[in-house]
Design an enzyme around this catalytic site. Sequence first.
Site, PDB file in Angstrom:
ATOM      1  N   ARG A   1       0.845  -1.188   0.000  1.00 23.63           N
ATOM      2  CA  ARG A   1       0.000   0.000   0.000  1.00 23.63           C
ATOM      3  C   ARG A   1       0.881   1.239   0.000  1.00 23.63           C
ATOM      4  NH1 ARG A   1       0.442   3.860   2.773  1.00 23.63           N
ATOM      5  NH2 ARG A   1       0.223   2.764   4.749  1.00 23.63           N
TER       6      ARG A   1
ATOM      7  N   GLU B   1      14.357  14.524   5.485  1.00 26.02           N
ATOM      8  CA  GLU B   1      15.822  14.499   5.495  1.00 26.02           C
ATOM      9  C   GLU B   1      16.286  13.861   6.800  1.00 26.02           C
ATOM     10  OE1 GLU B   1      17.236  18.436   4.669  1.00 26.02           O
ATOM     11  OE2 GLU B   1      16.287  18.449   2.677  1.00 26.02           O
TER      12      GLU B   1
ATOM     13  N   SER C   1       9.725  15.465  11.306  1.00 25.44           N
ATOM     14  CA  SER C   1       8.480  16.131  11.675  1.00 25.44           C
ATOM     15  C   SER C   1       8.485  17.596  11.278  1.00 25.44           C
ATOM     16  CB  SER C   1       8.230  15.995  13.175  1.00 25.44           C
ATOM     17  OG  SER C   1       7.891  14.655  13.485  1.00 25.44           O
TER      18      SER C   1
ATOM     19  N   GLN D   1     -13.297 -16.227  27.964  1.00 27.87           N
ATOM     20  CA  GLN D   1     -13.675 -14.824  28.170  1.00 27.87           C
ATOM     21  C   GLN D   1     -12.617 -13.838  27.691  1.00 27.87           C
ATOM     22  OE1 GLN D   1     -14.939 -14.261  32.216  1.00 27.87           O
ATOM     23  NE2 GLN D   1     -16.727 -15.580  31.955  1.00 27.87           N
TER      24      GLN D   1
ATOM     25  N   GLU E   1       4.325   9.807   7.598  1.00 27.01           N
ATOM     26  CA  GLU E   1       3.195  10.630   7.164  1.00 27.01           C
ATOM     27  C   GLU E   1       2.615  11.411   8.335  1.00 27.01           C
ATOM     28  OE1 GLU E   1       2.008  10.940   4.098  1.00 27.01           O
ATOM     29  OE2 GLU E   1       3.203   9.416   3.076  1.00 27.01           O
TER      30      GLU E   1
END
Lengths: 249, 399, 322
Positions: free
Chosen positions: B101, B144, B149, B295, B379
Amino acid sequence: MKIAVCLKRVPDTTTKIVVAGDGKSIDEAGVKFVPNPYDEYALEAAIAFKEKAGAGETVVYALGADVTQETMRTALAMGIDRGVLLQSPGSPDGFEVAKALAAEIRTGGFDLVLFGKMAVDDYNHQVGIMVAELLELPCISAVSALAIDGGAVTAEREVEGGVEVVTCQLPAVITADKGINTPRLPSLKGIMAAKKKPLELKPVTLGAGGVTVTALALPPERQAGKIVGEGPDAVPALVQLLRNEAKVI
Amino acid sequence: MGSGSVPSRFAGVDFYHIDSLLTEEERAIRDTVRSWVDDNLMPVIGQCYVDGKFPKQLIPGMAELGVLGANLPEEYGCAGLGNVAYGLIMQELERGDSGIRSFASVQGALVMYPIYAFGSEEQKKKWLPRLARGEDIGCFGLTEPDFGSNPSGMITTARETSDGWVLNGTKMWITNGSQATVAVVWAKTGDINDAKSIRGFVVPTDTKGFTGKDQKGKLSLRASDTAELHLEDVHLPKDAILPKSGGIKSPLSCLTQARYGISWGVIGAAMACYDEAVRYSKNRVMFGKAIGGTQIQQVRLADMLTEITKAQLLSLQLGRMKEAGTMTPQHVSMAKRNNVNMACECAREARRLLGANGILAEYHSMRHMANLESVYTYEGTHDMHSLILGQEITGLAAY
Amino acid sequence: MTAILAVTEQRQGALRKVSLEVVAAARALAEQMGATVDAVVLGGGAVDGVQALGPAGADRVLTATHAGFDLYNPDGYAATIASIGGSYAAIVFAASAAGRDLSPRVAARLGQACATDVTAVGVEGGKVVVTRPVYAGKALQKATLGGSVAILSIRPNTFAPVQAVKAGAAEIVTVPAFTQRVTVREVKAPEKAALDVTEATVVVSGGRGLKEPGNFALLEALAAAFGNAAVGASRAVVDAGWREHGAQVGQTGKTVAPSLYVAVGISGAIQHLAGMRTSKVIVAINKDKDAPIFKVADYGIVGDLFEIVPRLTDEVKKLKAE
C-alpha cells in the site's frame, strides 16, 4: 465476430447453506451472490475471441430477478459490450430457462454462443446444451480447451480416462469447463465504464416446467469419525478397522 | 498453512453493514482489488517480508488493474475514481501488506498527485500516463536525516543557473527510492531558513549526481523499498521545476492526500489481523475447548471489531467530505491518528491471541504489527497529528 | 405396458460398468411402476459385455448400430434415443461425461425437462421423484418429474448393480436419419493409462502436505497396494502443476464416490469436500489434528504422512496377501 454469453447469478461457493422457511430453497439473508464461476470462463472466451478477431460484438444474456443486473455489470466491466436481462423471478427448471434464452438469442445472428458447463447452485449441466438443440446448432459441452480457426472449431473435453477431441463448424454453442482459460479480473476503469454500457430489461413469462422441486434439506451429518491414533504405529489398527468395521478392503 | 487457516478468500469485516453505504461501483472496485490481492499478493508476501524484498513483479498487474493514481482524471490515463473508491483500494492493498500500500500511496498521492496539482501541462502529459502504467516508478523526496516532523527546516538546496537548476542535499526514508525512475524532490530555492522558497522538482533518477541507496536493517516494512537519496550537483533543465509549487504547503498538501489513503489502508491491516484471530480462535483447542469460547479472547475480539467498525465509519465520512470538497487536513489528521493507532492495537492483540504460532511468518498478524509501527511514525507521527488537532481545537500551536 | 429406457455406454466396443448401474436404477423405477426395462446399446458394431444386461435387470436389450457410432456421436445418439424415447415413462442415463452431454439433448428433442446427477429415485403418486445433491453437495434437493417422459441421469457409483434372473430379449433399433453437427475425432489417452478417479473403487488423494511432486510416488504405491485404485489431487497441487487436472477432486474438479477415499496431506477445504463427501468411507492422514478434513473423516491418523503412508502400504499389502 458476434458472440453471446449466458450468465447466471449464483450464491458464492463458500456460502453456508440454510434452508428457507418454504423448505424448498435457500435462505438468502447474508448470502453473497457472484457470477457463476463456469460462466466466467465463457465471458473470458468471448472477450478474448473478439479481441483476437479485432472486431465484433459481445452480448451477455441473463435470466432472473432485477438484482441480476449487478452481476451482469461485472461481465460488462470485464469487457462485454452490452447486456440483456430477461426479467423473471423464481427458479424455473432448466428447460424453461433454455426455451426463454433460445427465443431471445435466435434472432441475434451470433457466430458463437457460450455458456458455463453448469451452475454451481443447481448443478444441472443442461441449459447450454438444450439451447443448442432448440436452435439446432452444433454443441460441444464441458470444453476444457477451445480453438477457433476461421469457422472451424476444435474442442477438447475430459472424459473418463482421457480427453475427447471434438470438431464442428460455426455457428455453434460451447459450454465451458475449467482449463479453457483464466478469466480476467475487471479493471477499475472497466468497472466505471460498465455503468455506461447498454443493459436492456425484457420481461418474460416462463412455463411451470417439468422438474418441480419439492424439498431442500441438508444432507445427513456424517457420523463423527475417530482419530485412530498418532504416527505410523496407528496403521495396523486402521487397517483392521477398514477390513472388519468398514468392510472396504 | 497453519492450523485453521485453510487457504481461503478474504471476506472482509462489515459488522455495521457499511457496504450498504457504498455504491455498487465502490463495492465492485473493492471486491476486484480484494480478489487481486488474494490471487497475486497473498501467495508471496510472507516470503517477501522475510527476505526483505519488495515484490516488484506485481507492479505491472497493479498498473493494469488501475490502482496507481486511481483518483486522478482519465485524461491522464488514470482510472478517474472517486475518493471513497480510492480509499477502498488502499484498504484492500494494505489488507495484504502495508509495504504494498505504501508503494501505491507514494506513486499515486506523492508523485502523480504533485505533478497533477503543481505541474505544467507538458509535465502532466509526459509523466502521468507512464506512472499510471507503472512504466515509471516515482518517489517523494521531502524528509531528510535531520528534518522529519519539521520538513520546513530542510537543507536541500536548488540554486538557479543560467540554463536550469542545481540541486544538492540528502533525503532519507524514501519509499521506492532505490527503484524509482523519477523523484519529486523538494528543495529550497532561496535562503536556507526561508521555507517559502521551497519548490518541487521532477528529477529523473538517472541524472548525473543522483543516487538512491537502499536502507538496510529494517525490522518493519521489510517488503518495501526504503532508500536514502543523495543529490550531488544534480543539474536539471529549467522545466524540471513544478511551476505551481511554492512553500511548505505544496508538499504538505500531497501528504494530506497520502494520509487520507493511509487512514483507509490501516483498516485493511486491522481486518486481516482480526479475521486471522477469529478463525484461529475457533479452531485452536486448549483445555478441551476452542479458545474462542474463553472470556479473555472474546474481550480481545470484541474490542478489535468495535475499533475496526468505528474506524470504517470515520474513514467513510472522511471520504464523502473529500468528495464534497469540505475535507480539511485536520479532518485527515484525526482519521490517520485514530485508525493507525487502532490498527497497531488490533495487530498486537491478534498476535497475542495466536500464542506461540503468532510469531511465525506463516501467520500475518506479527508482520502487520511490525509494519504498522512505521505507519504510526510516517506521514506525520501520531504525536504530530495530536498537535495538529490540538491547534485546531484551541487555536494555540504547541509544536 | 409401461417401460423404462436405460441408456448404456460403451467404450472401444466394450460395455462400460456404469451401464449396469443405469439398468439398476431403471429397475428400481420399474418395480415401483409395474413396468419393464429396455436397455439400449449404441455402437459401431458388436459390443462386448451386453450379455450382462439381461442378468442386470433388462427385460429387452435394444441395439442401435451405425458406422459413425464407434465413438460418442452426440447428434446421432440423441436422434436415435429421441426416436424411440417418447413412448417410455422414463429414460435413465449415467451422469458420465457422455451422459451429461446426451441427456439434455434428448430431453430438448422430446420437449421434456431433465433431472441430472441424481442419487436416489422413487415413484410417488405415479410420478418419478428424485433426490439430487446441489450447492456442491451441501444440500439435497428432492424433485418430482412431471412431464410425459421423465428424463434423468444418475450419479456414477451410487446405484449398485443388481442380479436379476432375466433373459434379456434382444431387438434391433433402426437408427433414424440425423444431421451430424459435431464430430468426435478421437479420445486421447493420458500418458499413463491410469484408472480414472471417478471409476476407481479406492481413491488416494494428495494435497500440499506432500511437499513435492515427486512424493506422489508414495501415493501411487499405496494405490497399487489397494488395487483398483486411482490417485487423486487437491486443487492446490493441480494448480501448482504437480498433477493433471483430470485427477483433481473437488468443486472445480471431479466428484467421486468411491468405497474408500484416503485424503493424505489435504486440509479439507470446503471446495475439496464437495468432490468426495459422498464417499462411503473417508480416511484422513494429516499432521495437523485441527485440520477440517478430520471432521468429515470416518477414521484418521495424525502424524507425519511420510512415515504413515509407507507403513499403510506395507500393511495393506500384507492384508491382500492373506
